[in-house]
Write a protein that holds these residues in place. Structure first.
Motif, PDB file in Angstrom:
ATOM      1  N   VAL A 289     111.599 -30.259  39.369  1.00 42.90           N
ATOM      2  CA  VAL A 289     111.533 -28.943  39.869  1.00 42.90           C
ATOM      3  C   VAL A 289     110.480 -28.240  38.913  1.00 42.90           C
ATOM      4  CG1 VAL A 289     112.978 -27.152  39.893  1.00 42.90           C
ATOM      5  CG2 VAL A 289     113.661 -29.363  40.762  1.00 42.90           C
ATOM      6  N   ILE A 290     109.774 -27.129  39.411  1.00 46.43           N
ATOM      7  CA  ILE A 290     108.775 -26.443  38.765  1.00 46.43           C
ATOM      8  C   ILE A 290     109.207 -24.801  38.760  1.00 46.43           C
ATOM      9  CG2 ILE A 290     106.468 -25.560  38.274  1.00 46.43           C
ATOM     10  CD1 ILE A 290     105.681 -28.540  38.895  1.00 46.43           C
ATOM     11  N   THR A 291     109.260 -24.160  37.824  1.00 42.52           N
ATOM     12  CA  THR A 291     109.579 -22.692  37.871  1.00 42.52           C
ATOM     13  C   THR A 291     108.415 -21.761  37.863  1.00 42.52           C
ATOM     14  OG1 THR A 291     111.702 -22.885  37.015  1.00 42.52           O
ATOM     15  CG2 THR A 291     110.853 -20.728  37.099  1.00 42.52           C
ATOM     16  N   PRO A 292     107.889 -21.299  39.172  1.00 42.20           N
ATOM     17  CA  PRO A 292     106.568 -20.584  38.927  1.00 42.20           C
ATOM     18  C   PRO A 292     106.673 -19.507  37.819  1.00 42.20           C
ATOM     19  CG  PRO A 292     107.272 -20.925  41.149  1.00 42.20           C
ATOM     20  CD  PRO A 292     108.505 -21.322  40.276  1.00 42.20           C
ATOM     21  N   ARG A 293     105.294 -19.419  37.347  1.00 43.64           N
ATOM     22  CA  ARG A 293     105.223 -18.510  36.256  1.00 43.64           C
ATOM     23  C   ARG A 293     104.576 -17.066  36.765  1.00 43.64           C
ATOM     24  NH1 ARG A 293     104.121 -23.181  32.789  1.00 43.64           N
ATOM     25  NH2 ARG A 293     102.129 -23.103  33.831  1.00 43.64           N
ATOM     26  N   VAL A 294     104.921 -15.852  36.405  1.00 44.25           N
ATOM     27  CA  VAL A 294     104.103 -14.623  36.933  1.00 44.25           C
ATOM     28  C   VAL A 294     102.493 -14.904  36.653  1.00 44.25           C
ATOM     29  CG1 VAL A 294     103.657 -12.283  36.216  1.00 44.25           C
ATOM     30  CG2 VAL A 294     105.895 -13.062  36.200  1.00 44.25           C
ATOM     31  N   SER A 295     102.203 -15.380  35.753  1.00 48.33           N
ATOM     32  CA  SER A 295     100.631 -15.644  35.537  1.00 48.33           C
ATOM     33  C   SER A 295     100.092 -16.852  36.597  1.00 48.33           C
ATOM     34  CB  SER A 295     100.422 -16.341  33.887  1.00 48.33           C
ATOM     35  OG  SER A 295     101.012 -17.615  34.016  1.00 48.33           O
ATOM     36  N   GLU A 296     101.046 -17.240  37.257  1.00 47.45           N
ATOM     37  CA  GLU A 296     100.267 -18.365  38.295  1.00 47.45           C
ATOM     38  C   GLU A 296     100.098 -17.401  39.573  1.00 47.45           C
ATOM     39  OE1 GLU A 296     102.216 -22.355  36.719  1.00 47.45           O
ATOM     40  OE2 GLU A 296     103.523 -21.155  37.634  1.00 47.45           O
ATOM     41  N   THR A 297     100.604 -16.175  39.618  1.00 47.92           N
ATOM     42  CA  THR A 297     100.551 -15.568  40.950  1.00 47.92           C
ATOM     43  C   THR A 297      99.405 -14.750  41.242  1.00 47.92           C
ATOM     44  OG1 THR A 297     103.097 -15.348  40.734  1.00 47.92           O
ATOM     45  CG2 THR A 297     101.858 -13.651  42.048  1.00 47.92           C
TER      46      THR A 297
ATOM     47  N   VAL B  88      96.651 -23.717  41.145  1.00 47.16           N
ATOM     48  CA  VAL B  88      97.829 -23.837  40.354  1.00 47.16           C
ATOM     49  C   VAL B  88      98.474 -25.278  41.036  1.00 47.16           C
ATOM     50  CG1 VAL B  88     100.084 -23.343  39.861  1.00 47.16           C
ATOM     51  CG2 VAL B  88      98.470 -21.623  39.719  1.00 47.16           C
ATOM     52  N   LEU B  89      98.594 -25.617  42.270  1.00 52.88           N
ATOM     53  CA  LEU B  89      99.201 -26.568  42.817  1.00 52.88           C
ATOM     54  C   LEU B  89      98.580 -28.001  42.348  1.00 52.88           C
ATOM     55  CD1 LEU B  89     100.103 -24.443  44.414  1.00 52.88           C
ATOM     56  CD2 LEU B  89     100.190 -26.032  46.349  1.00 52.88           C
ATOM     57  N   PRO B  90      97.435 -28.362  41.840  1.00 50.52           N
ATOM     58  CA  PRO B  90      96.855 -29.588  41.420  1.00 50.52           C
ATOM     59  C   PRO B  90      97.586 -29.711  40.172  1.00 50.52           C
ATOM     60  CG  PRO B  90      95.000 -28.516  42.555  1.00 50.52           C
ATOM     61  CD  PRO B  90      96.300 -27.638  42.418  1.00 50.52           C
ATOM     62  N   VAL B  91      97.944 -28.686  39.249  1.00 55.25           N
ATOM     63  CA  VAL B  91      98.562 -28.943  37.953  1.00 55.25           C
ATOM     64  C   VAL B  91      99.906 -29.268  38.169  1.00 55.25           C
ATOM     65  CG1 VAL B  91      99.056 -27.604  35.774  1.00 55.25           C
ATOM     66  CG2 VAL B  91      96.782 -27.191  36.869  1.00 55.25           C
ATOM     67  N   TRP B  92     100.554 -28.467  39.279  1.00 59.00           N
ATOM     68  CA  TRP B  92     102.097 -28.771  39.530  1.00 59.00           C
ATOM     69  C   TRP B  92     102.071 -30.249  39.986  1.00 59.00           C
ATOM     70  CZ3 TRP B  92     104.027 -24.019  42.432  1.00 59.00           C
ATOM     71  CH2 TRP B  92     104.116 -22.828  41.540  1.00 59.00           C
ATOM     72  N   PHE B  93     101.561 -30.827  40.878  1.00 61.38           N
ATOM     73  CA  PHE B  93     101.519 -31.877  41.371  1.00 61.38           C
ATOM     74  C   PHE B  93     101.268 -33.027  40.182  1.00 61.38           C
ATOM     75  CE2 PHE B  93     100.532 -30.545  45.808  1.00 61.38           C
ATOM     76  CZ  PHE B  93     101.756 -31.079  46.299  1.00 61.38           C
TER      77      PHE B  93
ATOM     78  N   GLN C 106     111.107 -18.155  42.806  1.00 63.62           N
ATOM     79  CA  GLN C 106     111.787 -19.188  43.714  1.00 63.62           C
ATOM     80  C   GLN C 106     111.047 -20.752  43.024  1.00 63.62           C
ATOM     81  OE1 GLN C 106     110.819 -18.098  47.408  1.00 63.62           O
ATOM     82  NE2 GLN C 106     112.132 -16.365  47.486  1.00 63.62           N
ATOM     83  N   ASP C 107     112.120 -21.412  42.699  1.00 61.09           N
ATOM     84  CA  ASP C 107     111.669 -22.674  42.052  1.00 61.09           C
ATOM     85  C   ASP C 107     110.955 -23.448  43.420  1.00 61.09           C
ATOM     86  OD1 ASP C 107     112.682 -22.321  39.587  1.00 61.09           O
ATOM     87  OD2 ASP C 107     114.437 -23.566  39.816  1.00 61.09           O
ATOM     88  N   VAL C 108     110.007 -24.399  42.788  1.00 61.27           N
ATOM     89  CA  VAL C 108     109.532 -25.414  43.776  1.00 61.27           C
ATOM     90  C   VAL C 108     109.857 -26.737  43.455  1.00 61.27           C
ATOM     91  CG1 VAL C 108     107.738 -23.859  44.423  1.00 61.27           C
ATOM     92  CG2 VAL C 108     107.369 -25.649  42.559  1.00 61.27           C
ATOM     93  N   GLU C 109     109.761 -27.504  44.376  1.00 63.58           N
ATOM     94  CA  GLU C 109     110.220 -28.982  44.037  1.00 63.58           C
ATOM     95  C   GLU C 109     109.098 -29.940  44.663  1.00 63.58           C
ATOM     96  OE1 GLU C 109     114.190 -31.467  44.320  1.00 63.58           O
ATOM     97  OE2 GLU C 109     113.001 -31.950  46.355  1.00 63.58           O
ATOM     98  N   ILE C 110     108.725 -30.783  43.779  1.00 68.79           N
ATOM     99  CA  ILE C 110     107.686 -31.692  44.035  1.00 68.79           C
ATOM    100  C   ILE C 110     108.162 -33.073  44.179  1.00 68.79           C
ATOM    101  CG2 ILE C 110     105.556 -32.994  43.082  1.00 68.79           C
ATOM    102  CD1 ILE C 110     105.059 -29.836  43.043  1.00 68.79           C
ATOM    103  N   GLN C 111     107.926 -33.789  45.239  1.00 68.13           N
ATOM    104  CA  GLN C 111     108.392 -34.937  45.616  1.00 68.13           C
ATOM    105  C   GLN C 111     107.326 -36.048  45.886  1.00 68.13           C
ATOM    106  OE1 GLN C 111     110.870 -34.632  49.488  1.00 68.13           O
ATOM    107  NE2 GLN C 111     112.293 -33.282  48.578  1.00 68.13           N
TER     108      GLN C 111
ATOM    109  N   TYR D   6     107.941 -28.516  47.991  1.00 64.31           N
ATOM    110  CA  TYR D   6     108.847 -27.519  48.854  1.00 64.31           C
ATOM    111  C   TYR D   6     109.115 -26.234  48.063  1.00 64.31           C
ATOM    112  CZ  TYR D   6     109.257 -31.629  51.877  1.00 64.31           C
ATOM    113  OH  TYR D   6     109.139 -32.758  52.816  1.00 64.31           O
ATOM    114  N   GLN D   7     109.614 -25.137  48.873  1.00 62.40           N
ATOM    115  CA  GLN D   7     110.031 -23.944  48.189  1.00 62.40           C
ATOM    116  C   GLN D   7     110.872 -23.733  49.174  1.00 62.40           C
ATOM    117  OE1 GLN D   7     107.861 -20.172  47.701  1.00 62.40           O
ATOM    118  NE2 GLN D   7     108.466 -20.514  45.333  1.00 62.40           N
TER     119      GLN D   7
END
Length: 140
Positions: free
Chosen positions: A5-13, A23-28, A67-72, A90-91
């Motif tokens: 689970v990742i909590t998106p940051r303001v700086s990623e918006t 941002v998504l490659p970093v989250w994955f 809103q948190d996201v979940e990486i599976q 997923y969000q």
């Protein structure tokens, strides 16, 4: 399946109001930490084993701050020295992005790929995917 689970940051918006696509490659990659730990338990970069050789990212829905996201992550294939991962983001229960990543077990000192050890194969095998959402979608 590995879940993070990742909590998106303001700086990623970005200026459009959604999470920036860079941002998504970093989250994955963050979701792969348990897999990295299998190959290099002490996370010592001088002995790092996992080298990415290919990634394919598909954006499906916008992702938002607040809103948190979940990486599976599931293991799609285990080769002699490589493995392929299938990843979904997923969000609020909605599939927003999917990715595949291919890694090679690599010896930095020798500058050569090496066979994935049996104990790591066994650990990865517990996360083999049966059928991905992408494959299910193709059948619909």
């Amino acid at each position: 399946m590995y879940k993070t689970v990742i909590t998106p940051r303001v700086s990623e918006t970005d200026g459009v109001g959604h999470i920036n696509n860079t941002v998504l490659p970093v989250w994955f990659e963050a979701g792969r930490n348990p897999i990295f730990s299998l190959f290099t338990p002490d996370h010592d970069f001088s002995r790092w084993k996992m080298v990415i050789v290919k990634t394919t990212l598909e954006f499906m829905k916008q992702i938002y701050f607040g809103q948190d996201v979940e990486i599976q992550i599931t293991v799609k294939k285990i080769g002699n020295s490589s493995l392929e991962l299938y990843e979904e983001l997923y969000q609020q229960g909605i599939l927003c992005a999917r990715n595949s990543a291919v890694y090679v077990n690599y010896d930095l000192a020798k500058q050569a790929a090496e066979r994935i050890p049996d104990h790591i194969r066994a650990a990865l095998s517990a996360h083999l995917c049966k059928e991905s959402a992408m494959e299910k979608e193709k059948l619909s």
